[in-house]
Design a protein around this motif. Structure first.
Motif, PDB file in Angstrom:
ATOM      1  N   VAL A 100       4.822   0.536   0.764  1.00  0.00           N
ATOM      2  CA  VAL A 100       5.014  -0.092   2.044  1.00  0.00           C
ATOM      3  C   VAL A 100       4.280  -1.456   1.981  1.00  0.00           C
ATOM      4  O   VAL A 100       3.211  -1.558   1.570  1.00  0.00           O
ATOM      5  CB  VAL A 100       5.228   0.480   3.263  1.00  0.00           C
ATOM      6  CG1 VAL A 100       6.083   1.674   3.228  1.00  0.00           C
ATOM      7  CG2 VAL A 100       3.778   0.882   3.621  1.00  0.00           C
ATOM      8  N   HIS A 101       4.749  -2.455   2.721  1.00  0.00           N
ATOM      9  CA  HIS A 101       3.759  -3.586   3.004  1.00  0.00           C
ATOM     10  C   HIS A 101       2.780  -3.239   3.978  1.00  0.00           C
ATOM     11  O   HIS A 101       3.095  -2.350   5.074  1.00  0.00           O
ATOM     12  CB  HIS A 101       4.663  -4.877   3.698  1.00  0.00           C
ATOM     13  CG  HIS A 101       5.626  -5.536   2.600  1.00  0.00           C
ATOM     14  ND1 HIS A 101       4.810  -6.293   1.805  1.00  0.00           N
ATOM     15  CD2 HIS A 101       6.858  -5.484   2.267  1.00  0.00           C
ATOM     16  CE1 HIS A 101       5.782  -7.126   0.999  1.00  0.00           C
ATOM     17  NE2 HIS A 101       6.991  -6.331   1.128  1.00  0.00           N
ATOM     18  N   ARG A 102       1.564  -3.766   3.840  1.00  0.00           N
ATOM     19  CA  ARG A 102       0.658  -3.308   4.828  1.00  0.00           C
ATOM     20  C   ARG A 102       0.975  -4.215   6.182  1.00  0.00           C
ATOM     21  O   ARG A 102       1.734  -4.947   6.156  1.00  0.00           O
ATOM     22  CB  ARG A 102      -0.662  -4.019   4.516  1.00  0.00           C
ATOM     23  CG  ARG A 102      -1.876  -3.915   5.366  1.00  0.00           C
ATOM     24  CD  ARG A 102      -3.157  -4.504   4.658  1.00  0.00           C
ATOM     25  NE  ARG A 102      -3.207  -5.657   4.304  1.00  0.00           N
ATOM     26  CZ  ARG A 102      -3.121  -6.921   5.175  1.00  0.00           C
ATOM     27  NH1 ARG A 102      -3.140  -6.682   6.501  1.00  0.00           N
ATOM     28  NH2 ARG A 102      -3.516  -8.017   4.412  1.00  0.00           N
ATOM     29  N   ALA A 106       6.176  -4.433  16.884  1.00  0.00           N
ATOM     30  CA  ALA A 106       6.616  -4.886  15.875  1.00  0.00           C
ATOM     31  C   ALA A 106       6.181  -4.537  14.683  1.00  0.00           C
ATOM     32  O   ALA A 106       6.534  -5.168  13.556  1.00  0.00           O
ATOM     33  CB  ALA A 106       6.565  -6.384  16.011  1.00  0.00           C
ATOM     34  N   GLY A 107       5.242  -3.594  14.625  1.00  0.00           N
ATOM     35  CA  GLY A 107       4.758  -3.201  13.317  1.00  0.00           C
ATOM     36  C   GLY A 107       3.358  -3.763  12.828  1.00  0.00           C
ATOM     37  O   GLY A 107       2.827  -3.380  11.864  1.00  0.00           O
ATOM     38  N   GLY A 108       3.038  -4.746  13.862  1.00  0.00           N
ATOM     39  CA  GLY A 108       1.784  -5.416  13.496  1.00  0.00           C
ATOM     40  C   GLY A 108       0.570  -4.829  13.788  1.00  0.00           C
ATOM     41  O   GLY A 108       0.445  -3.767  14.609  1.00  0.00           O
ATOM     42  N   GLU A 109      -0.659  -5.135  13.340  1.00  0.00           N
ATOM     43  CA  GLU A 109      -1.841  -4.584  13.931  1.00  0.00           C
ATOM     44  C   GLU A 109      -2.700  -5.951  14.470  1.00  0.00           C
ATOM     45  O   GLU A 109      -3.119  -6.838  14.060  1.00  0.00           O
ATOM     46  CB  GLU A 109      -2.787  -4.454  12.476  1.00  0.00           C
ATOM     47  CG  GLU A 109      -4.267  -3.947  12.763  1.00  0.00           C
ATOM     48  CD  GLU A 109      -5.078  -3.823  11.727  1.00  0.00           C
ATOM     49  OE1 GLU A 109      -6.483  -4.002  11.633  1.00  0.00           O
ATOM     50  OE2 GLU A 109      -4.566  -3.416  10.399  1.00  0.00           O
ATOM     51  N   GLU A 167       0.977  -1.264   0.052  1.00  0.00           N
ATOM     52  CA  GLU A 167      -0.065  -0.013  -0.084  1.00  0.00           C
ATOM     53  C   GLU A 167       0.952   1.290  -0.270  1.00  0.00           C
ATOM     54  O   GLU A 167       2.139   1.216   0.180  1.00  0.00           O
ATOM     55  CB  GLU A 167      -0.955   0.206   1.165  1.00  0.00           C
ATOM     56  CG  GLU A 167      -0.086  -0.057   2.539  1.00  0.00           C
ATOM     57  CD  GLU A 167      -1.164  -0.126   3.475  1.00  0.00           C
ATOM     58  OE1 GLU A 167      -2.276  -0.268   3.467  1.00  0.00           O
ATOM     59  OE2 GLU A 167      -0.581   0.204   4.904  1.00  0.00           O
ATOM     60  N   HIS A 168       0.324   2.408  -0.396  1.00  0.00           N
ATOM     61  CA  HIS A 168       1.112   3.697  -0.428  1.00  0.00           C
ATOM     62  C   HIS A 168       0.801   4.374   0.749  1.00  0.00           C
ATOM     63  O   HIS A 168      -0.626   4.928   0.851  1.00  0.00           O
ATOM     64  CB  HIS A 168       1.064   4.369  -1.839  1.00  0.00           C
ATOM     65  CG  HIS A 168       1.518   3.741  -2.927  1.00  0.00           C
ATOM     66  ND1 HIS A 168       0.914   2.690  -3.603  1.00  0.00           N
ATOM     67  CD2 HIS A 168       2.789   3.913  -3.551  1.00  0.00           C
ATOM     68  CE1 HIS A 168       1.741   2.168  -4.607  1.00  0.00           C
ATOM     69  NE2 HIS A 168       2.720   3.010  -4.605  1.00  0.00           N
ATOM     70  N   ARG A 209       7.540   1.574   8.955  1.00  0.00           N
ATOM     71  CA  ARG A 209       7.098   0.887   7.924  1.00  0.00           C
ATOM     72  C   ARG A 209       8.049   0.168   6.866  1.00  0.00           C
ATOM     73  O   ARG A 209       9.180   0.756   6.796  1.00  0.00           O
ATOM     74  CB  ARG A 209       6.015   1.626   7.144  1.00  0.00           C
ATOM     75  CG  ARG A 209       5.043   2.103   7.777  1.00  0.00           C
ATOM     76  CD  ARG A 209       3.895   1.013   8.478  1.00  0.00           C
ATOM     77  NE  ARG A 209       3.321   0.400   7.717  1.00  0.00           N
ATOM     78  CZ  ARG A 209       1.978   0.593   7.010  1.00  0.00           C
ATOM     79  NH1 ARG A 209       1.462   1.796   7.365  1.00  0.00           N
ATOM     80  NH2 ARG A 209       1.336  -0.185   6.218  1.00  0.00           N
ATOM     81  N   VAL A 210       7.644  -0.883   6.248  1.00  0.00           N
ATOM     82  CA  VAL A 210       8.695  -1.651   5.368  1.00  0.00           C
ATOM     83  C   VAL A 210       8.691  -1.336   4.234  1.00  0.00           C
ATOM     84  O   VAL A 210       7.362  -1.656   3.238  1.00  0.00           O
ATOM     85  CB  VAL A 210       8.782  -3.207   5.864  1.00  0.00           C
ATOM     86  CG1 VAL A 210       9.820  -3.877   4.950  1.00  0.00           C
ATOM     87  CG2 VAL A 210       9.005  -3.394   7.397  1.00  0.00           C
TER      88      VAL A 210
END
Length: 406
Positions: free
Chosen positions: A180-182, A223-226, A28-29, A38-39
């Motif tokens: 970036v990756h969602r 860790a950047g997760g949801e 996603e942007h 974000r990665v």
């Protein structure tokens, strides 16, 4: 799964090398304001060179370096002051032989100049004449037009979480959105008849509030997760299997916090085996041995021990790297660490990795012990020490690396 299979534990190194699900979140942007940590899905490249023009790194005078050769306090060079460069504007004057132009830090280098001599090594001996007492080499005091990055060069590598300096670099290049990756959607399921929601005011005999899910959600978010807390599943035949079937379509990773009884662990293993492929059930780590790893319809799953301390320690070692991997990051950002000396002996068993919680004071690491059901062991700790598989323990006074909790 038989008891014999359960106790054939994999080492942590085997788990990290062998359990590598292919799942990645879609791209996603996002704007720079939402891009921290974000990665990037691929290398982000510069549309043009940076800084885009040759600029001064010091306050001083733009010169031809050859005009300063041999200059010293006893035998200075004298140059004609031809003008000055203003910040944010193109130079209105060029440098000729025997001349110089006054420069602010960050100013555009005028034509004819190949160096900037620092103001500390100059003096205006008379109006329009600058005395130079130190020589400067070609390129001294100057940043080239493409020294930060060339056109098409990499501003931020794909697969590495974006840091604050990365955001500044992207902004300087005019890049305002990033592919970036969602964020991985991590579904957290708690199990056990004894487990009740955290909002339960009064506990009946034998009941415990669900502390693990909230703590796991914090680790996932860090860790950047949801994190998605999917509630509590009772110890009823088929209940966990049904819940897993419900959540797999919406999850990038499923985490099951099992009950603490042997029967609960067996129910978890059976339910997972019914909907997916179990990769291992048992890791040679303390605490956290009864951990299950599986893939269910392409979605990785971690079955954690029921005790909160064990669950959080093993998720930090296995689950956190997996969240980063699903988000496109193969090498998770390292945690901060420090060196300290052990205050006492630490016993261990060869072939098992021990994660020991410690407090820090004056360069000394004091081990903190307690039952795996006590979260206070973690909340009192400043970090942890790893006792590797080959070791049978560590002696008091040994210098160790303490991985710090942020």
């Amino acid at each position: 799964m038989s008891g014999r299979e359960f106790f054939t534990a994999r080492t942590l190194a085997e788990v990290r090398a062998g359990f590598r699900p292919a799942r990645r979140t879609p791209v996603e942007h996002v704007p720079l304001s939402a891009a921290l940590r974000r990665v990037p899905a691929a290398d982000v490249t510069a549309p043009a060179a940076l800084p885009g023009f040759a600029r001064s790194t010091v306050d001083g005078f733009a010169v031809r370096a050859a005009d300063t050769y041999g200059a010293s306090d006893g035998l200075p060079s004298y140059l004609d002051l031809l003008g000055a460069v203003r910040m944010g504007a193109a130079p209105a004057v060029a440098v000729r032989a025997g001349g110089c132009v006054a420069m602010p830090t960050g100013g555009v280098i005028p034509d004819g100049a190949d160096a900037v001599v620092m103001v500390e090594y100059t003096a205006e001996t008379m109006p329009g004449t600058i005395e130079v007492t130190r020589p400067v080499a070609p390129g001294g005091g100057i940043v080239r037009a493409d020294e930060d990055v060339a056109a098409g060069g990499v501003l931020a590598p794909g697969g590495r979480p974006l840091r604050a300096p990365d955001l500044g670099f992207l902004a300087a290049a005019g890049v305002t959105t990033v592919a970036v990756h969602r964020r991985p959607r991590v579904v957290i399921i708690s199990t056990g008849d004894e487990v009740v929601p955290p909002g339960t005011v009064e506990l009946a005999a034998g009941q415990v509030r669900d502390a693990t899910a909230s703590a796991l959600a914090g680790l996932v978010a860090d860790a950047g997760g949801e994190p998605v807390i999917a509630g509590i599943v009772p110890d009823e035949p088929g209940a966990l299997k049904a819940r897993l079937a419900e959540v797999l379509d919406e999850a990038d990773l499923v985490v099951v916090s099992a009950g603490s009884s042997v029967g609960a662990r067996d129910e978890t293993a059976g339910a997972v085996a019914a909907v997916g492929d179990v990769w291992c059930h048992g890791i040679a780590i303390k605490p956290g041995k009864p951990t299950l790893l599986a893939e269910c319809s392409g979605v990785p799953l971690i079955g954690l021990p029921g005790n909160p301390l064990s669950a959080l320690v093993v998720f930090g070692q296995v689950g956190v790297p997996l969240v980063w991997r699903i988000a496109g990051c193969e090498a998770p950002p390292p945690q901060p660490s420090t060196r300290a000396r052990l205050s006492r002996d630490l016993a261990s068993a060869a072939g098992r990795l021990d994660v020991v919680q410690v407090g820090l004071s004056g360069g000394v690491a004091e081990p903190i012990f307690g039952p795996s059901a006590l979260l206070s062991v973690l909340t009192r700790a400043d970090g942890y020490v790893i006792v590797p598989e080959p070791a049978t323990g560590l002696d008091a006074g040994t210098e160790v690396e303490v991985v710090l909790y942020r």
